[in-house]
Each structure stands twice: as structure tokens, then as C-alpha cells.
Design a protein around this motif. Structure first.
Motif, PDB file in Angstrom:
ATOM      1  N   HIS A  88       0.803  -1.230   0.000  1.00 14.35           N
ATOM      2  CA  HIS A  88       0.000   0.000   0.000  1.00 14.35           C
ATOM      3  C   HIS A  88       0.837   1.282   0.000  1.00 14.35           C
ATOM      4  CE1 HIS A  88      -3.217  -2.747   0.555  1.00 14.35           C
ATOM      5  NE2 HIS A  88      -2.882  -3.040   1.807  1.00 14.35           N
ATOM      6  N   TYR A  89       2.171   1.164  -0.120  1.00 16.11           N
ATOM      7  CA  TYR A  89       3.024   2.351  -0.157  1.00 16.11           C
ATOM      8  C   TYR A  89       3.901   2.328  -1.405  1.00 16.11           C
ATOM      9  CZ  TYR A  89       1.594   2.342   4.718  1.00 16.11           C
ATOM     10  OH  TYR A  89       0.845   2.313   5.862  1.00 16.11           O
ATOM     11  N   GLU A  90       4.280   3.534  -1.840  1.00 19.17           N
ATOM     12  CA  GLU A  90       5.075   3.686  -3.062  1.00 19.17           C
ATOM     13  C   GLU A  90       6.135   4.755  -2.844  1.00 19.17           C
ATOM     14  OE1 GLU A  90       4.320   4.512  -7.854  1.00 19.17           O
ATOM     15  OE2 GLU A  90       2.871   5.249  -6.382  1.00 19.17           O
ATOM     16  N   PHE A  91       7.317   4.548  -3.432  1.00 21.63           N
ATOM     17  CA  PHE A  91       8.383   5.537  -3.342  1.00 21.63           C
ATOM     18  C   PHE A  91       8.219   6.606  -4.420  1.00 21.63           C
ATOM     19  CE2 PHE A  91      10.387   1.689  -1.554  1.00 21.63           C
ATOM     20  CZ  PHE A  91      10.766   2.202  -0.316  1.00 21.63           C
ATOM     21  N   ILE A  92       8.648   7.807  -4.098  1.00 22.86           N
ATOM     22  CA  ILE A  92       8.721   8.880  -5.085  1.00 22.86           C
ATOM     23  C   ILE A  92      10.006   9.662  -4.857  1.00 22.86           C
ATOM     24  CG2 ILE A  92       6.227   9.168  -5.399  1.00 22.86           C
ATOM     25  CD1 ILE A  92       6.456  11.680  -3.549  1.00 22.86           C
ATOM     26  N   GLU A  93      10.421  10.367  -5.897  1.00 24.13           N
ATOM     27  CA  GLU A  93      11.435  11.419  -5.778  1.00 24.13           C
ATOM     28  C   GLU A  93      10.916  12.602  -6.575  1.00 24.13           C
ATOM     29  OE1 GLU A  93      13.886  12.323  -8.413  1.00 24.13           O
ATOM     30  OE2 GLU A  93      12.682  11.160  -9.815  1.00 24.13           O
ATOM     31  N   GLU A  94      11.704  13.638  -6.710  1.00 20.93           N
ATOM     32  CA  GLU A  94      11.220  14.913  -7.250  1.00 20.93           C
ATOM     33  C   GLU A  94      10.506  14.780  -8.592  1.00 20.93           C
ATOM     34  OE1 GLU A  94      13.020  19.305  -8.573  1.00 20.93           O
ATOM     35  OE2 GLU A  94      14.341  17.730  -7.788  1.00 20.93           O
ATOM     36  N   HIS A  95      10.949  13.876  -9.453  1.00 17.00           N
ATOM     37  CA  HIS A  95      10.421  13.801 -10.817  1.00 17.00           C
ATOM     38  C   HIS A  95       9.443  12.638 -11.024  1.00 17.00           C
ATOM     39  CE1 HIS A  95      13.478  16.779 -11.775  1.00 17.00           C
ATOM     40  NE2 HIS A  95      14.357  16.007 -11.178  1.00 17.00           N
ATOM     41  N   SER A  96       9.107  11.918  -9.975  1.00 19.56           N
ATOM     42  CA  SER A  96       8.314  10.697 -10.116  1.00 19.56           C
ATOM     43  C   SER A  96       6.862  10.965 -10.470  1.00 19.56           C
ATOM     44  CB  SER A  96       8.350   9.875  -8.823  1.00 19.56           C
ATOM     45  OG  SER A  96       9.641   9.449  -8.515  1.00 19.56           O
ATOM     46  N   HIS A  97       6.307  10.037 -11.224  1.00 21.09           N
ATOM     47  CA  HIS A  97       4.855   9.963 -11.410  1.00 21.09           C
ATOM     48  C   HIS A  97       4.337   8.953 -10.391  1.00 21.09           C
ATOM     49  CE1 HIS A  97       0.932   9.723 -13.287  1.00 21.09           C
ATOM     50  NE2 HIS A  97       1.050   8.410 -13.341  1.00 21.09           N
ATOM     51  N   ASP A  98       3.389   9.362  -9.545  1.00 23.68           N
ATOM     52  CA  ASP A  98       2.925   8.460  -8.498  1.00 23.68           C
ATOM     53  C   ASP A  98       1.597   7.811  -8.884  1.00 23.68           C
ATOM     54  OD1 ASP A  98       0.468   9.780  -7.043  1.00 23.68           O
ATOM     55  OD2 ASP A  98       1.901  11.426  -7.307  1.00 23.68           O
ATOM     56  N   HIS A  99       1.207   6.792  -8.107  1.00 20.70           N
ATOM     57  CA  HIS A  99      -0.022   6.042  -8.374  1.00 20.70           C
ATOM     58  C   HIS A  99      -0.928   6.026  -7.147  1.00 20.70           C
ATOM     59  CE1 HIS A  99       3.148   4.471 -11.100  1.00 20.70           C
ATOM     60  NE2 HIS A  99       2.189   4.576 -11.984  1.00 20.70           N
ATOM     61  N   ALA A 100      -0.924   7.102  -6.363  1.00 25.96           N
ATOM     62  CA  ALA A 100      -1.765   7.180  -5.169  1.00 25.96           C
ATOM     63  C   ALA A 100      -3.229   6.953  -5.545  1.00 25.96           C
ATOM     64  CB  ALA A 100      -1.603   8.538  -4.499  1.00 25.96           C
ATOM     65  N   GLY A 101      -3.885   6.046  -4.849  1.00 31.46           N
ATOM     66  CA  GLY A 101      -5.276   5.714  -5.143  1.00 31.46           C
ATOM     67  C   GLY A 101      -5.430   4.703  -6.250  1.00 31.46           C
ATOM     68  N   GLY A 102      -4.333   4.337  -6.898  1.00 28.97           N
ATOM     69  CA  GLY A 102      -4.355   3.357  -7.979  1.00 28.97           C
ATOM     70  C   GLY A 102      -3.457   2.178  -7.644  1.00 28.97           C
ATOM     71  N   GLY A 103      -2.951   1.525  -8.679  1.00 26.31           N
ATOM     72  CA  GLY A 103      -2.128   0.344  -8.484  1.00 26.31           C
ATOM     73  C   GLY A 103      -0.667   0.610  -8.780  1.00 26.31           C
ATOM     74  N   ALA A 104       0.210  -0.152  -8.150  1.00 26.26           N
ATOM     75  CA  ALA A 104       1.649  -0.060  -8.401  1.00 26.26           C
ATOM     76  C   ALA A 104       2.280  -1.419  -8.119  1.00 26.26           C
ATOM     77  CB  ALA A 104       2.295   1.026  -7.536  1.00 26.26           C
ATOM     78  N   HIS A 105       3.509  -1.590  -8.610  1.00 24.68           N
ATOM     79  CA  HIS A 105       4.243  -2.829  -8.348  1.00 24.68           C
ATOM     80  C   HIS A 105       5.712  -2.473  -8.204  1.00 24.68           C
ATOM     81  CE1 HIS A 105       4.979  -2.559 -12.738  1.00 24.68           C
ATOM     82  NE2 HIS A 105       3.671  -2.412 -12.859  1.00 24.68           N
ATOM     83  N   GLY A 106       6.585  -3.439  -8.296  1.00 18.95           N
ATOM     84  CA  GLY A 106       8.014  -3.185  -8.161  1.00 18.95           C
ATOM     85  C   GLY A 106       8.643  -3.909  -6.992  1.00 18.95           C
ATOM     86  N   SER A 107       7.863  -4.218  -5.951  1.00 17.00           N
ATOM     87  CA  SER A 107       8.441  -4.750  -4.720  1.00 17.00           C
ATOM     88  C   SER A 107       8.711  -6.249  -4.801  1.00 17.00           C
ATOM     89  CB  SER A 107       7.516  -4.461  -3.531  1.00 17.00           C
ATOM     90  OG  SER A 107       6.484  -5.426  -3.458  1.00 17.00           O
ATOM     91  N   LEU A 108       9.424  -6.743  -3.791  1.00 16.22           N
ATOM     92  CA  LEU A 108       9.714  -8.167  -3.641  1.00 16.22           C
ATOM     93  C   LEU A 108       8.548  -8.912  -2.999  1.00 16.22           C
ATOM     94  CD1 LEU A 108      12.286 -10.102  -3.981  1.00 16.22           C
ATOM     95  CD2 LEU A 108      12.651  -9.735  -1.539  1.00 16.22           C
ATOM     96  N   HIS A 109       7.640  -8.186  -2.393  1.00 13.00           N
ATOM     97  CA  HIS A 109       6.526  -8.784  -1.651  1.00 13.00           C
ATOM     98  C   HIS A 109       5.639  -9.615  -2.582  1.00 13.00           C
ATOM     99  CE1 HIS A 109       3.009  -9.057   1.010  1.00 13.00           C
ATOM    100  NE2 HIS A 109       3.817  -8.685   2.000  1.00 13.00           N
ATOM    101  N   GLN A 110       5.052 -10.659  -2.028  1.00 16.28           N
ATOM    102  CA  GLN A 110       4.207 -11.544  -2.829  1.00 16.28           C
ATOM    103  C   GLN A 110       3.025 -10.809  -3.456  1.00 16.28           C
ATOM    104  OE1 GLN A 110       2.524 -14.666  -0.461  1.00 16.28           O
ATOM    105  NE2 GLN A 110       1.556 -13.282   1.022  1.00 16.28           N
ATOM    106  N   ILE A 111       2.597  -9.713  -2.857  1.00 18.73           N
ATOM    107  CA  ILE A 111       1.452  -8.971  -3.390  1.00 18.73           C
ATOM    108  C   ILE A 111       1.736  -8.419  -4.783  1.00 18.73           C
ATOM    109  CG2 ILE A 111       2.010  -6.666  -2.460  1.00 18.73           C
ATOM    110  CD1 ILE A 111      -0.954  -6.488  -1.584  1.00 18.73           C
ATOM    111  N   ASP A 112       3.018  -8.200  -5.104  1.00 16.23           N
ATOM    112  CA  ASP A 112       3.431  -7.749  -6.438  1.00 16.23           C
ATOM    113  C   ASP A 112       4.031  -8.878  -7.274  1.00 16.23           C
ATOM    114  OD1 ASP A 112       2.756  -5.200  -5.615  1.00 16.23           O
ATOM    115  OD2 ASP A 112       4.817  -4.506  -5.371  1.00 16.23           O
ATOM    116  N   SER A 113       4.366  -9.995  -6.631  1.00 12.73           N
ATOM    117  CA  SER A 113       5.263 -10.970  -7.243  1.00 12.73           C
ATOM    118  C   SER A 113       4.615 -12.250  -7.749  1.00 12.73           C
ATOM    119  CB  SER A 113       6.357 -11.361  -6.233  1.00 12.73           C
ATOM    120  OG  SER A 113       7.108 -10.243  -5.830  1.00 12.73           O
ATOM    121  N   ILE A 114       3.364 -12.510  -7.411  1.00 11.70           N
ATOM    122  CA  ILE A 114       2.730 -13.770  -7.799  1.00 11.70           C
ATOM    123  C   ILE A 114       1.795 -13.541  -8.982  1.00 11.70           C
ATOM    124  CG2 ILE A 114       1.247 -15.659  -7.046  1.00 11.70           C
ATOM    125  CD1 ILE A 114       4.005 -15.618  -5.754  1.00 11.70           C
TER     126      ILE A 114
END
Length: 524
Positions: A465-491
């Protein structure tokens, strides 16, 4: 400042307008000039971006996915396939193509920092990141450098390995496509005039390469190539090209096709967006409908449908859901397109990020201590020499690991482990083997990312339920995202129809070896 922003926006609109005009003038290639070897049962491997088992099942229950329903009932559904890491398309595609993790194929993520060239490599992400890294750089990295230079030449892709066995293959809309045939891309004149791409591009590709406006065979596919259709990198273009191969009796023994559209919809609407699955199903229906019957389609062709990564919901409240790494590390200077001497370079891959310590005076310890203050971070990892280290914000305990030790996991991989196993949610089963829980195949996948590129860097991985950003990032707050090692993104799911054969394990990294054997058997 506002004047500069407006000037940038106007400039971008002009460039986009030129794109629209130029893409309509791209050429089609002559499919009849290619001799295709006969095969008893061609294999079509389709990657559906961000495909998830639960979404398929919901769509079937609502009567919105007849093609998925048919394929599952007449084949086998494996709902627990482990993806690569980070769970971003280019890294995953590289794993599928090469049968290796990032430490061997050398594609660290959608965005990473090249220490040798002192610049950020991006294969296309949010507009702010593309603009910061340079439109020309992103275009050339994605089309030219990704396959020709960045993908490790020491590992063979499936297209190259099949060619070594005198077997032909095709790639349709896959950004990763390296093969053994020298081919020319059709670069629209305006694009080369703007120096976004060279006028003449030759790539090593499979027997048949279709890639949006740059390489097209179906002469009726022009209207899918405009900018608003992502220059042809969309479901309809893929389906039209693949159906053209079927109609012209030009299917090679192996075809890899990519259906990308679900990803954008799920990023925008969240992982429960059934409409994205419905659209993917419509694409599959169009392919199956190109045969006398759907049953005939699975008699004539072996179909493999797979997801690359899942997506998880990001909290809608941006202050809560987004982990601002510029803010977390505010005491340091940052690299960007105009400030090349920053102490730290941040490459955000949605729910994971690489943090590069470009200043040799910075220690891992001082950066990690600042990151540990944020409870939304699941774990923090880094390497020193060949040893990998992992910690998290919950405690000061440490796990270190590296390959070739006394402990084995369920995939037969051996590891040396020291410290707190709970940092990566590990334990030992009754047989004494390493058991993975919330982080599937955690050791091999994380080791792959930590040794994927040069330099001193830290990996941060977010909790669900959390996402990283930096100054130039496009975020997905309220939507979907992936990238992590967690099973929620990985299966992810895999559907196999037309054969009882299956990979030796439920991991994307083991699919290539199985596919080569399957294709070879289909030609005997």
C-alpha cells in the motif's frame, strides 16, 4: 519558473505533434519475403501486463472473460508463478527471455543509474522522469541500447538459443527481443530529424520482429500506430500483427507476443479494475476467432498466457501513501538531469528504489539510519563485496546472506545465512530447508538485484500500500503499483493450453529452458 514550465510544455506539444505526422509515413515489411519452416504445433507465448489470478476469476464469474474461461477449462491454470525482481516489466521480460535473474542479465529495473556514464538510464516511465533524463536519452536507451548493449551478451535469449538449434521465432511488441538475425528498423523521418533516434537502426532480432511503428508487417495496422496509441505498442496492434501471421500461414515454431494495455488501466484504477481484464480477454477472443473454432485453435497451436507482475493498491492519501526519498534524505544533494554532481542518485521503480551513493564519503550506515525511521519501508538491503545485508525499520537486527552455503531452499539453491531470518520473513521447514513466506524466492531475487549493476547503492522496498517517489516521479496514489519483492506484487498466473508439459518450477526464471524444449519437440 512558470515561464520555463510553459515553454517546456509548448515544446513538448510541438514534438508530439511532429510525432503524429511522422508516424503515419512509416513503412510495412514484406512478410512473404520470409520463408517459415513448418512445425507440427507452433507455440504462442503471450504476456499480459499486470495479469492477476483473482482478477481473472472475478471477470469469469461476471461473464466478462469467455476466452480466459475457455482456455482455463481446456488447459491448466497455475496461479502461483513467482516473478523476477524488481517487479518491473523490462527486468521481468529479461528474466523470461534469458532464464536468469538481474545479476546475470544486467537489466536492474525500469530506471537505474549507470555509474560508468554518470547518468540515469530510463526505459520510459512518468513524463517528469522522461523529461529530466532527456527524451532523446530515454528513446535511444529503450529502442537501441536496451537490446544492443545493456542486456548482457554473455547470456542467450530464447530467440538466440532457438536460432542455434535452427528454429525460427517471432517477437511482437516485446521491448526485449534480441535474436540472431540482423534487421533494420523503419524509423520515421521526423523522428530521426529530431535526433530522437538514428536514421538507420540495425538490431539483432528473431526471424520476425514486429514493434509498433518501427517494424510492422500487417498493412492494415496503420491506425494503431499514432502517438495516442503509444506508437503501436498496444493490444490491438499486437493482435492484428499476430492474426496476420496466422492468416498468412507464417507462424514460426515460437512466437512471443505482448499485450500491454492492462498495465495503464490498473495503475490508474487499482488492481480491482475488471475492465482491464475484459479488454485483454477481447484480444484473446480475436486471436481464437481467427481459427474455424476455439477448439481448433488449441488443437493447432500451443497457447501459453502469463502475467509479468501483479499490482497492489497504493493509499489514496499522498502524504501517507507516498514515501518521498528526497524528503527522507533531505540533508544531501541529489543527482538530476541538470545537477550531475549530486551526492545521491535515486532510481525509483514504483514500490522499490535504488539509492546510489555517488559521494565516496557517504557511508551505508548513515543513509540506512535515516531510512530506518520510516515504518512504511519493508526492508533495506545493500552489498559489500560478495556479501548481502538486509535490515528493516522495525529493529536493528541484521540478516546477511550469500550463495553457496549449507542451507538449501525449495528450488535447490544453497545459501549461507547469518543473523535474523525474520528480516526477510524466512524460516526453516520440517525438512530443514529455507521456507519463503511474504517474499517468494527472496534470496535469489534480491541477490540478483543487488548484483545487477555497478556502484555503491542501497535497495529500499516498500510495505504493501506504499510507493516511493522522488522529485520527478509519477505516483499512483489511489491506484495500483508494483516493483516490490513482496508476494502482493510478485505472484502471477500462467495458463498452458495444448500440452501437458510444464516448467520444472513455478518461477518465471525457469520458463525459458522449458520453452526451448517444448518448441524443439513441436518440430519433430
Amino acid at each position: 519558473m512558470l515561464r520555463k514550465i510553459l515553454f517546456s510544455i509548448v515544446g513538448l506539444i510541438v514534438i508530439l505533434g511532429i510525432f503524429v505526422l511522422s508516424l503515419s509515413m512509416s513503412k510495412t515489411k514484406d512478410l512473404n519475403a520470409i520463408g517459415i519452416q513448418s512445425t507440427n504445433k507452433p507455440v504462442i507465448f503471450i504476456t499480459v501486463d499486470s495479469l492477476m489470478t483473482e482478477s481473472i476469476q472475478k471477470a469469469i464469474e461476471q461473464g466478462q472473460a469467455p476466452a480466459f474461461d475457455f482456455l482455463i477449462k481446456n488447459g491448466n491454470l497455475y496461479s502461483d508463478i513467482v516473478s523476477s525482481y524488481p517487479t518491473m516489466s523490462v527486468t521481468i521480460d529479461s528474466t523470461i527471455l534469458t532464464g536468469t535473474y538481474a545479476n546475470q542479465h544486467h537489466i536492474p529495473g525500469l530506471i537505474w543509474f549507470n555509474q560508468k556514464e554518470k547518468r540515469m538510464i530510463s526505459y520510459g516511465s512518468g513524463l517528469g522522469e522522461i523529461w529530466n533524463n532527456g527524451v532523446k536519452n530515454v528513446t535511444k536507451d529503450s529502442i537501441v541500447h536496451l537490446n544492443n548493449e545493456h542486456l548482457n551478451k554473455e547470456v542467450l535469449t530464447i530467440h538466440e538459443e532457438l536460432a542455434d538449434r535452427n528454429l525460427q521465432s517471432a517477437s511482437i511488441n516485446g521491448l526485449l527481443f534480441r535474436g540472431s538475425n540482423r534487421q533494420h528498423l523503419n524509423v520515421p523521418k521526423m523522428i530521426s530529424w529530431l535526433d530522437l533516434l538514428p536514421k538507420n537502426i540495425e538490431v539483432n532480432a528473431p526471424t520476425i520482429l514486429s514493434l509498433g511503428t518501427l517494424s510492422q508487417f500487417n498493412p492494415q495496422n496503420d491506425r494503431q500506430k499514432f502517438l495516442w496509441n503509444r506508437m503501436g505498442v498496444n493490444n490491438d496492434f499486437t493482435v492484428n500483427e499476430l492474426n496476420y501471421l496466422i492468416e498468412q500461414n507464417k507462424l514460426p515454431p515460437f512466437t512471443l507476443a505482448y499485450l500491454p494495455d492492462a498495465d495503464a488501466a490498473l495503475h490508474r484504477n487499482g488492481p480491482n479494475d475488471i475492465a482491464a481484464i475484459e479488454k485483454a480477454d477481447q484480444s484473446l477472443q480475436k486471436l481464437l476467432n481467427n481459427f474455424p473454432s476455439w477448439h481448433e485453435a488449441i488443437r493447432e497451436v500451443t497457447w501459453i498466457i502469463i502475467g509479468d507482475s501483479a499490482q497492489s493498491l497504493v493509499e489514496k492519501d499522498k502524504d501517507r501513501g507516498l514515501i518521498d526519498l528526497n524528503k527522507s534524505l533531505k540533508d544531501y544533494s541529489f543527482w538530476d538531469g541538470k545537477k550531475r554532481e549530486g551526492q545521491i542518485a535515486i532510481a525509483v521503480n514504483e514500490r522499490m528504489a535504488y539509492i546510489y551513493l555517488n559521494d565516496d564519503k557517504l557511508s551505508f550506515k548513515e543513509i540506512i539510519e535515516k531510512l530506518q525511521k520510516d515504518e512504511r519501508i519493508g526492508f533495506i538491503a545493500w552489498k559489500e563485496s560478495d556479501r548481502n545485508y538486509v535490515t528493516n525499520p522495525r529493529n536493528n537486527d541484521l540478516l546477511s546472506f550469500y550463495p553457496e552455503g549449507p542451507f538449501k531452499d525449495s528450488y535447490g539453491q544453497s545459501w549461507r545465512l547469518e543473523g535474523d531470518l525474520s528480516v526477510l520473513d524466512l524460516n526453516f521447514n520440517n525438512a530443514g530447508d529455507i521456507q519463503f513466506n511474504n517474499y517468494p524466492d527472496a534470496l535469489a531475487r534480491l541477490h540478483g538485484a543487488l548484483h545487477s549493476n555497478a556502484g555503491r547503492f542501497i535497495i529500499v522496498d516498500a510495505k504493501p500500500h506504499y510507493e516511493f517517489i522522488e522529485e520527478h516521479s509519477h505516483d499512483h496514489a489511489g491506484g495500483g503499483a508494483h516493483g516490490s519483492l513482496h508476494q502482493i506484487d510478485s505472484i502471477v498466473p500462467m495458463i498452458i493450453v495444448g500440452t501437458d508439459s510444464k516448467p520444472k518450477s513455478h518461477r518465471l526464471v525457469d520458463i525459458k529452458e522449458w520453452l526451448v524444449e517444448l518448441v524443439e519437440q513441436s518440430t519433430k
